[in-house]
Design a protein around this motif. Structure first.
Motif, PDB file in Angstrom:
ATOM      1  N   CYS A 169     -30.041  70.874  31.517  1.00 10.00           N
ATOM      2  CA  CYS A 169     -29.155  70.154  30.610  1.00 10.00           C
ATOM      3  C   CYS A 169     -28.061  71.109  30.124  1.00 10.00           C
ATOM      4  CB  CYS A 169     -29.944  69.600  29.432  1.00 10.00           C
ATOM      5  SG  CYS A 169     -30.606  70.880  28.345  1.00 10.00           S
ATOM      6  N   TRP A 192     -29.748  70.890  19.681  1.00  8.35           N
ATOM      7  CA  TRP A 192     -31.209  70.834  19.790  1.00  8.35           C
ATOM      8  C   TRP A 192     -31.770  71.825  20.808  1.00  8.35           C
ATOM      9  CZ3 TRP A 192     -30.617  64.848  20.298  1.00  8.35           C
ATOM     10  CH2 TRP A 192     -30.342  64.309  19.040  1.00  8.35           C
ATOM     11  N   PRO A 216     -37.494  68.416  23.719  1.00  7.05           N
ATOM     12  CA  PRO A 216     -38.410  67.393  24.242  1.00  7.05           C
ATOM     13  C   PRO A 216     -37.761  66.059  24.621  1.00  7.05           C
ATOM     14  CG  PRO A 216     -39.408  68.535  22.379  1.00  7.05           C
ATOM     15  CD  PRO A 216     -37.967  68.944  22.402  1.00  7.05           C
ATOM     16  N   ASN A 217     -36.469  65.871  24.350  1.00  4.17           N
ATOM     17  CA  ASN A 217     -35.806  64.675  24.876  1.00  4.17           C
ATOM     18  C   ASN A 217     -35.682  64.723  26.392  1.00  4.17           C
ATOM     19  OD1 ASN A 217     -35.314  63.140  22.536  1.00  4.17           O
ATOM     20  ND2 ASN A 217     -33.607  64.476  21.980  1.00  4.17           N
ATOM     21  N   ASP A 218     -35.680  65.917  26.946  1.00  9.93           N
ATOM     22  CA  ASP A 218     -35.770  66.149  28.392  1.00  9.93           C
ATOM     23  C   ASP A 218     -34.699  65.406  29.195  1.00  9.93           C
ATOM     24  OD1 ASP A 218     -36.635  67.020  30.841  1.00  9.93           O
ATOM     25  OD2 ASP A 218     -38.607  66.065  30.760  1.00  9.93           O
ATOM     26  N   CYS A 219     -33.443  65.722  28.924  1.00  9.01           N
ATOM     27  CA  CYS A 219     -32.316  65.025  29.565  1.00  9.01           C
ATOM     28  C   CYS A 219     -32.237  65.228  31.080  1.00  9.01           C
ATOM     29  CB  CYS A 219     -30.990  65.448  28.926  1.00  9.01           C
ATOM     30  SG  CYS A 219     -30.756  64.725  27.296  1.00  9.01           S
ATOM     31  N   VAL A 220     -32.912  66.216  31.652  1.00 14.50           N
ATOM     32  CA  VAL A 220     -32.888  66.325  33.113  1.00 14.50           C
ATOM     33  C   VAL A 220     -34.203  65.852  33.739  1.00 14.50           C
ATOM     34  CG1 VAL A 220     -31.063  68.046  33.355  1.00 14.50           C
ATOM     35  CG2 VAL A 220     -33.417  68.813  33.071  1.00 14.50           C
ATOM     36  N   ALA A 221     -35.011  65.131  32.960  1.00 16.44           N
ATOM     37  CA  ALA A 221     -36.250  64.545  33.492  1.00 16.44           C
ATOM     38  C   ALA A 221     -37.169  65.593  34.114  1.00 16.44           C
ATOM     39  CB  ALA A 221     -35.931  63.425  34.491  1.00 16.44           C
ATOM     40  N   ILE A 239     -39.998  66.766  33.240  1.00 15.29           N
ATOM     41  CA  ILE A 239     -41.434  66.470  33.247  1.00 15.29           C
ATOM     42  C   ILE A 239     -41.812  65.498  34.361  1.00 15.29           C
ATOM     43  CG2 ILE A 239     -41.519  64.460  31.690  1.00 15.29           C
ATOM     44  CD1 ILE A 239     -43.866  66.044  30.261  1.00 15.29           C
ATOM     45  N   ILE A 275     -39.495  73.039  29.097  1.00 17.66           N
ATOM     46  CA  ILE A 275     -38.960  72.117  28.085  1.00 17.66           C
ATOM     47  C   ILE A 275     -38.970  72.797  26.717  1.00 17.66           C
ATOM     48  CG2 ILE A 275     -39.292  69.874  26.973  1.00 17.66           C
ATOM     49  CD1 ILE A 275     -40.570  68.894  29.577  1.00 17.66           C
ATOM     50  N   CYS A 317     -41.881  65.517  18.709  1.00 18.20           N
ATOM     51  CA  CYS A 317     -41.473  64.464  19.642  1.00 18.20           C
ATOM     52  C   CYS A 317     -39.971  64.265  19.639  1.00 18.20           C
ATOM     53  CB  CYS A 317     -42.187  63.162  19.313  1.00 18.20           C
ATOM     54  SG  CYS A 317     -41.359  62.141  18.064  1.00 18.20           S
ATOM     55  N   MET A 318     -39.286  64.687  18.541  1.00 15.80           N
ATOM     56  CA  MET A 318     -37.826  64.574  18.404  1.00 15.80           C
ATOM     57  C   MET A 318     -37.336  63.274  17.777  1.00 15.80           C
ATOM     58  SD  MET A 318     -36.261  67.423  19.290  1.00 15.80           S
ATOM     59  CE  MET A 318     -34.528  66.963  19.337  1.00 15.80           C
ATOM     60  N   HIS A 319     -38.201  62.283  17.571  1.00 16.66           N
ATOM     61  CA  HIS A 319     -37.661  60.992  17.143  1.00 16.66           C
ATOM     62  C   HIS A 319     -36.882  61.077  15.825  1.00 16.66           C
ATOM     63  CE1 HIS A 319     -37.027  56.807  16.381  1.00 16.66           C
ATOM     64  NE2 HIS A 319     -37.545  56.953  15.183  1.00 16.66           N
ATOM     65  N   ASN A 339     -33.656  62.878  16.357  1.00 15.38           N
ATOM     66  CA  ASN A 339     -32.711  62.034  17.097  1.00 15.38           C
ATOM     67  C   ASN A 339     -32.070  60.989  16.183  1.00 15.38           C
ATOM     68  OD1 ASN A 339     -33.437  63.274  19.494  1.00 15.38           O
ATOM     69  ND2 ASN A 339     -34.808  61.640  20.157  1.00 15.38           N
ATOM     70  N   ALA A 340     -32.892  60.441  15.273  1.00 13.84           N
ATOM     71  CA  ALA A 340     -32.394  59.356  14.434  1.00 13.84           C
ATOM     72  C   ALA A 340     -31.414  59.876  13.380  1.00 13.84           C
ATOM     73  CB  ALA A 340     -33.564  58.633  13.764  1.00 13.84           C
TER      74      ALA A 340
END
Lengths: 362, 402
Positions: free
Chosen positions: B165, B173, B210-215, B217, B225, B279-281, B284-285
């Protein structure tokens, strides 16, 4: 007399250029010092540094398959609006990196005139990650670019607006090899073969090693056989699950079949750790026909899934989170998709996917 | 100049509509390039017949490399002679996919001279893809690319082009410098990247959080990560601003916390950071109000892959937390041990994830010298079929005669 060329050093193993060469000054100055970001409107984001510096990102759609003329057009736009700096995203969008906010709207206008809508941020559908399809792949069970174009023509408003409950990530792979992260997407469009390989014996003899063809099969459906006195292979058809691994190893095991190839639709995967753990996508529709150039059955199926989810999901709820909350019976009911034998897993550890409680809604 | 304009009624249909059209791109290239013109013709044929017309097989590449070029041939070479060879070149992208207009133009000039003029920006693994050229053009293209400072990426059973990313370049982040690590790994493993010597492909993907924008996982054999160990940083004044602007913090932020470790009393967010699963939620919010802690590093996970051959796998935890700073000695040591064990014992076309499934994670950990810890499993085993290796041969103090 031929000219004698001086012997040139052949360069190898130099790796890619260092990324620092391509970073705009504002990024170099604020590298690792960003404080927060804010999405100002669809496709436009400002990232603010501890220093107070503000970097504006404008994100536009791209078909991924680009002619060099288009890349040059991007370069011209970058020169005009972002001092020549731009980047691409993991979902193949193009992003212009601006220091000057007043240039954002004129850039959006020019991108629009060029046919590249701006959007794909926050609660929207970003570009569909996809594979090569009939444009370049030998094992494709469907086209990639054509299906993506057809689906996104239908869903483009969800790219240019932010009206969905949460993020929605669609991916397409043109066969089970899955050269994209489709197995963990909110909606995955997957090309599938449905007939066993047809052994082209002459070709097999010339091109393939029999032991590697045999060992390529995960279900032991391919076994050595002597046919008309010539060493070859035979396929136990009822064991074949059409994965095409043998074909990748040996071009004489052709699976492509216009009568039976098509598309399956999968739902509810995610890679992000936000709220819930990453999940695989699960089978929603086992088979839809290849119907070029517009794939109306696929387009309609995806539109239906998006709309039913958008109508019923809570804020932030991804497709898989929504389905986990309401349960699969309700998912099939709301989407109107018939549930059938193919939905029930029968590969390894299939029993783990059976419902093993009476937690049911009636 | 292409000799003739083919009729492509089916593809023409895909020039319409609001989404950018790949058909327009091919047609633009076809105005100047005979390969692109024949590609258009062959693709129209595929649309009519509902089947692809490409063949694979045979080894093509540049001198001294085993990867980076994908050999491709038309199965209708007499009808479409200009795509009789249509090989792909994978060009290792700059980390984070950052470019300048200047370098993009130079890359375009090379491809105008030596290939179809068509590209993928970018391919699935992350490379810049030059789509379609002839065998004899590979070496001259490679020469011009290296003169410009670019090199080929991976293909086949090698280290595939690492990707990441945008990390610290544009994201608050990023818990480690993803682009620096990507560049480092790419350079460190140049030999393994260009010369396939593994049982199968090996992918590194670097996500900063942990949002893992390049997938990572889902797609990489080693997924790195970003995460943190200390407390989420909270600016309660900014939280109040979000609440004032209409955000339902109780329902949408606190209510979505998977660890149930947050409380909101209308003035203050309180977090039990010991229970937080990162988890980042909530971050993110409310990006203006919350931020990852300052003790940052990464979690290393192993073994993701797509279905081929034995089914898809997500990566699983190998090292729950590691600091990632140059010279990355601990990471390299770990990767080398894994490569050694997998290269020695892996079967042909067996990704490391499938190798682990076959030999058992416990045995794999033992072989690479990593201690088993509970963070590695969702839960301990449910079946009693333990392959015990140790037993008593005679009575001892520990095991007295009954």
């Amino acid at each position: 007399m031929p000219e004698v060329q001086p012997k040139q050093q052949r360069k190898t193993d130099i790796g890619p250029p260092h990324y620092e060469k391509f970073l705009p000054p504002i990024i170099k100055e604020n590298y690792g010092r960003w404080k927060y970001h804010e999405i100002l409107k669809p496709g436009v984001m400002v990232t603010v540094s501890e220093s107070g510096a503000r970097l504006y990102t404008v994100r536009a759609a791209s078909p991924r398959l680009l002619a060099i003329d288009k890349i040059r057009a991007y370069a011209d736009l970058a020169d005009k609006y972002s001092n020549g700096y731009l980047r691409f995203t993991s979902r193949n969008n193009v992003e212009f990196l601006l220091s000057d906010e007043s240039k954002v709207d004129p850039l959006i206008a020019e991108l629009g005139a060029l046919g590249h809508p701006v959007g794909g941020m926050a609660n929207s559908i970003s570009s569909i990650v996809h594979t090569q399809g009939w444009v370049h792949c030998h094992s494709a069970a469907t086209d990639a670019s054509g299906v993506v174009k057809s689906v996104m023509d239908e869903l483009v408003d969800y790219f240019t607006e932010m009206k969905l409950p949460g993020k929605l990530r669609i991916a397409l792979a043109c066969c089970l090899n899955m050269c994209g992260a489709v197995h963990c997407s909110d909606i995955a469009i997957l090309g599938i073969h449905r007939r066993p390989p047809r052994v082209e014996r002459d070709k097999l003899k010339a091109m393939c090693e029999i032991p590697s063809v045999v060992s390529a099969c995960p279900t032991a459906a391919v076994r050595p056989a002597t046919i008309d006195g010539v060493p070859s292979v035979e396929v136990i058809e009822e064991r074949c699950m059409f994965c095409a691994n043998c074909y990748t190893v040996c071009p004489a095991m052709k699976l492509n079949d216009p009568l039976n190839d098509g598309v399956s639709i999968w739902v509810g995967g995610k890679v992000s750790n936000a709220r819930t753990e990453p999940m695989f996508s699960k089978l929603a529709i086992p088979f839809l026909p290849n119907n070029p150039p517009r794939w109306p059955e696929v387009t309609e199926a995806v539109r239906n899934l998006v709309e039913v989810w958008a109508k019923n999901a809570r804020k932030y709820e991804r497709m898989g989170e929504w389905i986990n909350r309401i349960g699969w019976p309700r998912f099939f009911e709301l989407t109107g998709i018939p549930f059938q034998k193919e939905h029930i897993d029968d590969f390894k550890h299939a029993g783990l996917t059976f419902k093993r409680s009476v937690h049911l809604t009636h | 100049m292409p000799e003739k304009k083919r009729k492509t009624p089916k593809l023409d249909e895909l020039e319409k509509g609001a989404w950018p059209s790949f058909v327009k791109e091919i047609k633009t290239a076809a105005e100047k390039n005979a390969m692109a013109e024949d590609l258009l013709g062959q693709l129209e044929r595929s649309y009519e017949e509902k089947i692809g017309h490409w063949k694979h097989g045979g080894i093509v590449g540049v001198l001294g490399y085993g990867g980076g070029v994908i050999g491709r041939y038309s199965d209708l070479p007499e009808e479409f002679p200009n795509v009789s060879h249509f090989h792909t070149m994978r060009i290792n992208q700059p980390a984070g996919w950052f470019y300048t207009s200047d370098v993009l133009r130079k890359l375009c000039d090379i491809w105008e001279k030596h290939g179809s003029g068509l590209t993928n920006v970018h391919g699935s693994t992350g490379d810049l893809v030059f789509l379609g050229t002839r065998t004899e053009e590979l070496e001259p293209t490679f020469k011009e690319l290296t003169d410009l400072g670019f090199d080929l990426g991976g293909s086949g059973s090698d280290v595939r082009t690492p990707s990441c990313c945008c990390g610290m370049a544009r994201c608050e982040w990023a818990c480690y410098d993803t682009m620096a690590l990507t560049y480092f790994l790419t350079m460190h493993y140049q030999d393994e990247l260009h010369r396939p010597a593994f049982p199968y492909k090996w992918k590194f993907k670097m996500s900063g959080c942990p949002n893992d924008c390049v997938a990572a996982i889902a797609r990489s054999d080693m997924s790195i990560i970003g995460t943190w160990r200390d407390d989420i940083r909270v600016d309660n004044a900014a939280v109040t601003e979000y609440a004032k602007s209409g955000m339902n913090i109780e329902r949408d932020v606190v209510g979505n916390c998977p660890a149930k470790c947050m409380e909101w009393d209308g003035k203050e967010i309180k977090i039990d950071n010991k229970a937080c699963v990162k988890c980042m939620h909530c971050i993110n919010a409310m990006p203006k109000a919350l931020a990852p802690g300052k003790d940052r590093g990464a979690c290393i996970l192993i073994g993701a892959k797509a279905p081929i051959v034995e089914g898809a796998l997500l990566s699983s935890v190998l090292i729950p937390f590691i600091k990632l700073e140059p010279p990355y000695a601990e990471l390299i040591d770990l990767v080398d041990r894994i490569h050694e064990v997998w290269s020695e014992n892996g079967k042909n076309r067996e990704r490391v994830g499938e190798f682990i499934q076959r030999v058992g994670m416990g045995n794999f950990l033992e072989a690479i010298g990593v201690e088993p810890i509970p963070e590695m499993v969702a839960h301990p085993r449910e079946n009693p079929y333990v392959f015990y290796e140790e037993f008593f041969e005679e009575e001892s103090e520990e095991n007295p005669k009954p």
